[in-house]
Design an enzyme around this catalytic site. Structure first.
Site, short mmCIF file in Angstrom:
data_model
loop_
_atom_site.label_atom_id
_atom_site.label_comp_id
_atom_site.label_asym_id
_atom_site.label_seq_id
_atom_site.Cartn_x
_atom_site.Cartn_y
_atom_site.Cartn_z
N GLU A 43 0.85 -1.19 0.00
CA GLU A 43 0.00 0.00 0.00
C GLU A 43 0.89 1.24 0.00
O GLU A 43 1.96 1.26 0.61
CB GLU A 43 -0.86 -0.01 1.27
CG GLU A 43 -1.85 1.14 1.37
CD GLU A 43 -2.71 1.10 2.64
OE1 GLU A 43 -2.23 0.56 3.66
OE2 GLU A 43 -3.83 1.61 2.61
N LYS A 64 -9.78 1.11 -2.31
CA LYS A 64 -9.93 0.57 -0.95
C LYS A 64 -11.34 0.85 -0.39
O LYS A 64 -11.80 1.99 -0.40
CB LYS A 64 -8.87 1.20 -0.04
CG LYS A 64 -8.76 0.58 1.34
CD LYS A 64 -7.65 1.29 2.14
CE LYS A 64 -7.36 0.64 3.47
NZ LYS A 64 -6.35 1.40 4.25
N CYS A 105 -4.94 -3.67 2.77
CA CYS A 105 -4.65 -3.39 4.19
C CYS A 105 -5.82 -3.64 5.14
O CYS A 105 -6.17 -4.78 5.40
CB CYS A 105 -4.11 -1.96 4.31
SG CYS A 105 -3.21 -1.65 5.85
#
Ligand SMILES: O=C(O)CNC(=O)[C@H](CS)NC(=O)CCC(=O)C(=O)O
Length: 280
Positions: free
Chosen positions: A45, A119, A162
């Site tokens: 990320e 995300k 993540c």
């Protein structure tokens, strides 16, 4: 090597708030990878910019929006080194120009962009570290779709980033839609990573019977923030095939469709699942 095998690589980084430096690091690492057959390389990320002040990512997204230079620089690397590149995440300016999406772009070995994922779950969380609290939503706009794409003739790639790792429903959806490899580019905090990273990754691999390819930021960054590293590749039985500790670098493992099929055939959890949404 059997015909259906593909190489999977995690690249661990200690990214800086300096795009050129990070690109040079990625290039240097890619130079050392063997070029043979299909090879999927996963970056962390915020691979091109990390550890600066919060507003700097938005400034970068604004400065690069017109010429799309962050995306282009990654496409060039995929083509030059002939790898399928899952480019962790970069900040891409939203339509209205007020925020950015934390976006993972996927490039083919010929440098075409073949996928994109924004995300979904933003890290607005209190952590017992020097930062105390994280408020990702301040500058980031969450995505609203999931992504599974055909990366090779054998690999359907499911994308996550993540904090998404803590939401098993996302991983279930990706595997329901055919993902057999799920990538998890990350910048886990040192504190939460130490407590939860490995067990979460192994759980997602075991419960979905997929390969998990998790590439992390690692070390102490320019702004003092510490990330956990421990990038790893896990097979559908939940075994860690390869892993790193804290140092930046790469680790590689081999994908085997035969192995995946064997695990799924002997323990058919998808067919047994009483909660699954029947897709077809
Ligand atoms: O904001 C940036 O610069 C880049 N983005 C991140 O570092 C993101 C949001 S703050 N970090 C995480 O999602 C950590 C998740 C995590 O550590 C956990 O789930 O425990």
């Amino acid at each position: 090597m059997d015909k259906v095998s593909v190489q999977l690589t995690v690249m661990q980084m200690c990214s800086e708030p300096d795009v050129e430096k990070n690109l040079a690091f990625i290039k240097h690492q890619l130079e050392q990878l063997p070029i043979e057959g299909d090879h999927i390389v996963v970056l962390p990320e915020c691979c091109l910019f990390f550890g600066g002040k919060d507003a700097e990512q938005l400034a970068l997204a604004k400065a690069t929006a017109k010429d799309n230079s962050l995306v282009k620089s990654l496409a060039v690397l995929a083509k030059k080194y002939q790898v399928i590149l899952v480019a962790g995440s970069i900040p891409l300016l939203t339509q209205n120009g007020e925020k950015f999406t934390n976006t993972c772009c996927v490039f083919s070995a010929t440098g075409e962009q073949i996928g994109r994922y924004d995300k979904l779950h933003l890290f607005d969380v209190e952590v017992d570290d020097s930062e105390k609290s994280y408020l990702e939503s301040r500058y980031t706009q969450a995505g609203d779709t999931t992504t599974v794409l055909a990366a090779t003739d054998k690999i359907n790639l499911g994308l996550s980033i993540c904090y998404d790792l803590r939401f098993p429903e996302l991983f279930r959806e990706l595997s329901n839609y055919g993902a057999n490899v799920i990538t998890v580019p990350s910048a886990f905090t040192k504190v939460t990573g130490e407590a939860h990273w490995q067990v979460l990754l192994q759980s997602r691999a075991i419960e979905n019977q997929v390969y998990i390819v998790a590439a992390g930021q690692s070390g102490r960054h320019t702004n003092g923030r510490e990330t956990w590293g421990h990038s790893m590749i896990i097979n559908p039985w939940g075994e860690i095939m390869t892993s790193l500790d804290q140092m930046p670098g790469c680790a590689t493992a081999t994908f085997s469709l035969e192995n995946l099929n064997k695990v799924r055939k002997s323990m058919p959890i998808q067919a047994h699942n009483q909660f699954i949404t029947k897709l077809k």
